[in-house]
Every structure is written in C-alpha cells, then in structure tokens.
Design an enzyme around this catalytic site. Structure first.
Site, short mmCIF file in Angstrom:
data_model
loop_
_atom_site.label_atom_id
_atom_site.label_comp_id
_atom_site.label_asym_id
_atom_site.label_seq_id
_atom_site.Cartn_x
_atom_site.Cartn_y
_atom_site.Cartn_z
N TYR A 1 101.55 22.39 102.44
CA TYR A 1 101.08 22.69 103.56
C TYR A 1 102.74 21.24 103.76
O TYR A 1 103.45 22.11 104.94
CB TYR A 1 100.01 21.81 104.29
CG TYR A 1 99.80 21.65 105.63
CD1 TYR A 1 99.56 23.10 106.49
CD2 TYR A 1 100.52 20.28 106.12
CE1 TYR A 1 99.88 22.72 108.02
CE2 TYR A 1 100.18 20.44 107.70
CZ TYR A 1 100.04 21.55 108.71
OH TYR A 1 99.65 21.13 109.75
N SER B 1 105.04 19.33 111.80
CA SER B 1 103.58 18.69 111.89
C SER B 1 104.45 17.07 110.82
O SER B 1 105.47 17.01 110.58
CB SER B 1 102.94 19.35 110.72
OG SER B 1 102.05 17.86 110.28
#
Length: 282
Positions: free
Chosen positions: A159, A146
């Site tokens: 995350y 990401s």
C-alpha cells in the site's frame, strides 16, 4: 498565466471510487458546490443511494460504473462522460485498496493487486482524460495518495509503495502539465474513518470522520497548492519524520506502532503455488 483551477460552471467533476468512503463524501460536497458529478465505481458497488441523496442539491450526480483496472473500459468511461454530461474539468482519482503485507506472510498477488488498483487504476483514467484536457487547453487533475508515502510503515510494503509512486507520478507530470494549463494536485490524507481503514492492522492516530476529511479535500481542491495534506498535527510530524536518518525513523515508527514487541504470526495458511492468498483461493 494563472494555472487553471476547476470551476463547476466549466464542466464535470469525475470521481473514481465514488460510491463509498471518502469518494462518496466528496461527491456530495462537490454536488453541493454545483458540480455535475460523474461517479465511477465497480459495477458490483452501485451508487444508486448516492444519486438519491444528492437529488435535491445544486449539482447532480450520475453513475458510470467501471473497474479502474480495465484500461479499455476506463477509456470508454471517459468518452461516455464527455458525450453524456459534458467536458471533464476536474478528475479526482480516489479509487484504492489496502492489503496488509506483514513480512511473514508475503503474497505476490497482493502486490500486483495493490498496484493494479492504486497506481494503474489512476493511469488507466489519467491518460484518456488528459487527452481531452490537453485539446481544450485546460484541466484539473487530483490524485489521492496517503501520509504512508512519507516513509515505510509495518504491513504497508504494498500500500505505501503505491502511494509513494503516486506522489512521484504527480511530481513528475507537473512539469509538463503546467505548460498545458492542467493543474495537478496530490492529496495525502492521514487516517480517515472509512471501510478501507477498518482493515488496518496499525494504530491510527488522528483518525478523522469521513465528512471532515471530505471538506478538507474539497477545500484543498478549490484553494490548495500542489500537495494537500491533513490533519496537520499528524501529517506534518510524519513528513518531518521521513526526513530523519532511516535508522532513527524506523526506531520511532517501531515504538509508535508498538511493532518491536509484536510476535511473528505463522499460523496463517500459506498461499498456494498460484500466488493467491488463502481467502482468494479457488
């Protein structure tokens, strides 16, 4: 020697987290290219409708349910795909979760769960599938990271930490994978409109429809280099932002997300001594 790149004529594409979101869209795109696609998702998240939707495509899709956090189960899944469908030439580790971690509501279990799914969920499948690839002398591995890996963002301590670890994992393995003729790529997408991003507490500039993100991902797998990132107008500024001195980077991110003006919220019920978050407490 040219490093191997997967081809649908050579064998099977395996996708984890393939029953919904970006993984589901990618399974369709790879089936259109002619791949036999093995899809792994939780047994409680069946891929039945995906199998129906891809039935008339050049390739085909078959479901192999498993929880990516189950080390032995993932090894059995790899063996089952190899025996049932043929050699796995492309492994796409896409399964992941997002648990917001605002600083005033830290829960130990949220960090454990994030790494169990996002990081060890890759490792649990990567180790057995690479053994098959190494024995055959070729393979292609894709791990999904990401753009939050480039720097710290509010609520992404868990995350973003997993995604930064995934990037280091891929970079570290590339040295030896190249020698074994196993291509490894890391794909760092921006914000994609999936059920996962619906949980996001942050503004999401450049939010991409899932079908567009999947096409970019498929093109990156077939033609891209070590890192594939998109959309460029979001990912590259974030990459450059991560190179700035940290105080400047934090100021820019704080202003971009309007986080400096966000009040702390202590109304949420605190977790129990077991480390469970309130919505998971028995």
């Amino acid at each position: 020697m040219t490093l191997y790149r997967a081809n649908p004529k050579d064998g099977v594409a395996w996708i984890t987290g393939g029953s919904s979101g970006l993984g589901r869209a990618l399974a369709k795109d790879l089936a259109r290219q002619g791949y036999a696609v093995a899809v792994t998702a939780l047994p409680s998240d069946p891929a039945d409708t995906l199998l129906v939707e891809t039935a008339q495509m050049t390739g085909h899709v078959k479901s192999f349910p498993c929880d990516v956090t189950d080390e032995e189960g993932m090894a059995r899944t790899v063996a089952a795909i190899e025996e049932d469908m043929g050699p796995i030439v492309l492994a796409v580790f896409n399964a992941g979760n997002y648990i917001a971690t605002p600083g005033e509501h830290l829960v130990v279990r949220d960090f454990h769960r994030s790494f169990a799914v996002n990081y060890f969920g890759i490792v649990n499948g990567l180790v057995p599938v690479v053994e098959y690839m190494r024995a055959r002398g070729r393979g292609h591995v894709v791990v999904v990271g990401s753009v939050t890996a480039y720097s710290g963002w509010p609520t992404t301590a868990a995350y973003g930490g997993t995604k930064a670890a995934i990037n280091i994992l891929a970079e570290s393995l590339k040295y030896d994978f190249d020698k074994m003729n196993i291509r490894i790529q890391v794909i760092n997408p921006g914000f994609v409109d999936t059920p996962l991003t619906e949980k996001n507490m942050l503004p999401m500039p450049g939010l991409m429809p899932v079908h567009r993100a999947s096409r970019r991902m498929a093109r990156g797998i077939s033609k891209g280099g070590f890192e594939v990132t998109f959309p460029y107008h979001i990912s590259w500024p974030l990459k450059l932002l991560g190179l700035l001195p940290r105080p400047i980077c934090r100021i820019v991110i704080g202003l971009t997300t309007s986080w400096w003006g966000r009040p702390l919220n202590f109304d949420r019920k605190m977790p129990s001594e077991t480390g469970r978050s309130p919505d998971q407490a028995a």
